[in-house]
Structure formats: C-alpha cells, structure tokens
Enzyme design. Sequence first.
Site, PDB file in Angstrom:
ATOM      1  N   GLN A  43      27.794   0.973  25.840  1.00 14.91           N
ATOM      2  CA  GLN A  43      27.613  -0.416  26.252  1.00 14.91           C
ATOM      3  C   GLN A  43      26.318  -0.984  25.669  1.00 14.91           C
ATOM      4  O   GLN A  43      25.247  -0.394  25.807  1.00 14.91           O
ATOM      5  CB  GLN A  43      27.603  -0.509  27.789  1.00 14.91           C
ATOM      6  CG  GLN A  43      27.606  -1.916  28.340  1.00 14.91           C
ATOM      7  CD  GLN A  43      28.900  -2.684  28.057  1.00 14.91           C
ATOM      8  OE1 GLN A  43      29.977  -2.106  27.940  1.00 14.91           O
ATOM      9  NE2 GLN A  43      28.795  -3.984  27.952  1.00 14.91           N
ATOM     10  N   LYS A  98      35.711  -1.795  32.997  1.00 15.33           N
ATOM     11  CA  LYS A  98      36.366  -0.945  31.991  1.00 15.33           C
ATOM     12  C   LYS A  98      36.952   0.296  32.670  1.00 15.33           C
ATOM     13  O   LYS A  98      38.064   0.723  32.365  1.00 15.33           O
ATOM     14  CB  LYS A  98      35.364  -0.559  30.892  1.00 15.33           C
ATOM     15  CG  LYS A  98      35.102  -1.718  29.944  1.00 15.33           C
ATOM     16  CD  LYS A  98      33.890  -1.554  29.034  1.00 15.33           C
ATOM     17  CE  LYS A  98      33.651  -2.874  28.278  1.00 15.33           C
ATOM     18  NZ  LYS A  98      32.452  -2.885  27.456  1.00 15.33           N
ATOM     19  N   ASP A 102      35.365   0.247  19.880  1.00 10.91           N
ATOM     20  CA  ASP A 102      34.751  -1.083  19.775  1.00 10.91           C
ATOM     21  C   ASP A 102      34.951  -1.673  18.376  1.00 10.91           C
ATOM     22  O   ASP A 102      34.756  -2.877  18.177  1.00 10.91           O
ATOM     23  CB  ASP A 102      33.232  -0.977  19.996  1.00 10.91           C
ATOM     24  CG  ASP A 102      32.806  -1.285  21.419  1.00 10.91           C
ATOM     25  OD1 ASP A 102      33.426  -2.149  22.055  1.00 10.91           O
ATOM     26  OD2 ASP A 102      31.828  -0.651  21.879  1.00 10.91           O
TER      27      ASP A 102
END
Length: 283
Positions: free
Chosen positions: A97, A53, A120
């Site tokens: 995460q 990422k 997200d």
Amino acid sequence: MYKLIDGKAVSASVKESIRKELAELKETKGLTAGLAVIIVGEDPASKVYVRNKKLACEACGFESFEYALPADTTQEELLNLINKLNNDDKVDGILCQLPLPKHLDEKLVINNISPKKDVDAFHPENVGQIMIGDYNYLPCTPAGVMELIASTGVEISGKECVVVGRSNIVGKPMAMLLLHQSGTVTICHSRTKDLAECCRRADILVAAVGVPNLITGDMVKEGAVVIDVGMNRLDNGKLCGDVEFETAKEKASYITPVPGGVGPMTIAMLMKNTLTSAKTKLK
Ligand code: GUN
C-alpha cells in the site's frame, strides 16, 4: 438529464463473477488463490483501503495475507518480506500500500515485487507491456474506469477523451487505455494553458488530479461522460471528488458520484488481477 454511474453495483457484479469463476476452478481444478497486502505505518486512509481489500478477498474466496508493519520498518526488512512473498506459492498477488513512510524508497519496493505477482501493475515491466498493449495486468483504477465507461454503453472509438492529471498510477495509464480503445486522447495537467477550454472538448472526461471541485459545470461539454477519480478529504471530514458534482451533472449524460463511483471499482479490478495471476498456475 444525467444518469448516475453506480460504481458499487458494477463492482459487485465484477466481484460476483470472479467469485463464481474461482469457486468453479477450486472445485474442478483444485485452484487456490491468495493476495498479500503490506501496509507500513498508521496512515488512516491506507488502513481503510487495506481493510476493504481484505473484505473483498473474503467475498471473492481468496486467501488474504496481511502484513501490518511498524512505521520504522527498515528498507531491508521490507525488501526481505517482499522477497519471501515472491517465493511463496500460496501468494499469487503482492500489493504494498502506498504511500510509504518517507524513509522508504517506493521505486525500489515496486521494482522488487515480482512482475508476475504485481497485481497493481506498477512494476516497470508491466508498465511497458501496457504501453505496447500486450499485458497480463492492468492498473486497477484506470481498468475500473474503463469498466465504468463500458457500463454506459458509450463507444470510446473516435471520441475526444480528456484526462486531467498525469500520475503514474492513474493519469498516464488511463490515457493509454483510452488510446487502446481508439479514443483521441489529451492529457491535461497543472501547466495546461486553458484547462476549461480543453475539458469542454471532451466527450469523455476523466478527472484524476486530487484537487477538490476543480472541474465545474462550465468546463463540461453537453452530453459528456464524466468520471471522477478524485478522493479528497475536506476539512469538515467529508469526501469530495475533483468534479463539482452539482454543476457538472447538469451537463453530463453520465457521471460518477464520490464516493460510490470509481473507488469500489479499484478493488474489483485488484481481485480480477489476483485471479488472473492464480490462473497462470493452471497452465
Ligand atoms: N495507494 C492508493 N491507491 C493505491 C493502489 O491502487 N495501490 C497501492 N499499492 N497503493 C495505493
């Protein structure tokens, strides 16, 4: 004869268009864009995802802010960090995460990320907007799958779409996005009576269960588009999908490989959401 869907190539082209758009907005409007990524603990797979990422941020021209926290970070410390990032103008997107260490409450963490910075699309407010079909962010993996299907040129409208797996991150939103494109959608899961029969009906088959090689060639309809979201690490260290590639490819018209299919798309869609968030500062 099947065609391979090249996730790396589609991802590279999405990232390149994001890079160009951001560069132009930087130049003409002085726009800046930043993504904060939080990782708690030492999960090796999570570390790889977070590194990728960060690399994607660099390639697209985003600033990235990495917070690698120790495994014994308390709930309060994590929520304090999220609160700080919610109020930081340099941060347009916040990603924590998952999975988190067991003592941390994932739901609480997700609920505390500002929906405006929730790249997200896990926050209940964003999930609700997706359900309605009126959204700012799409969840990265299902959105990536939609791009891959679009890259084949196969129309979704009116097709039989079968999603195997009902997770909040992939299966459920995946079904919703296919429905938004007027697919006839079935969600299969561990209690489905005859999985093979259901899968054989699919013109578009998306496997997202996390069971290595669950979907075999005899479960695939002739000419189907087969998308494998699975990323399973076998005992021999090899990565393997939920689809048995060697047999499924004999039936499919288009099929994704693992790795190199859906994986690279998830990150490209994260970049897209981060740019979407940054652009709201222009209004
Ligand atoms: N862990 C595995 N996939 C994801 C993802 O898409 N987002 C976050 N935050 N964690 C993950």
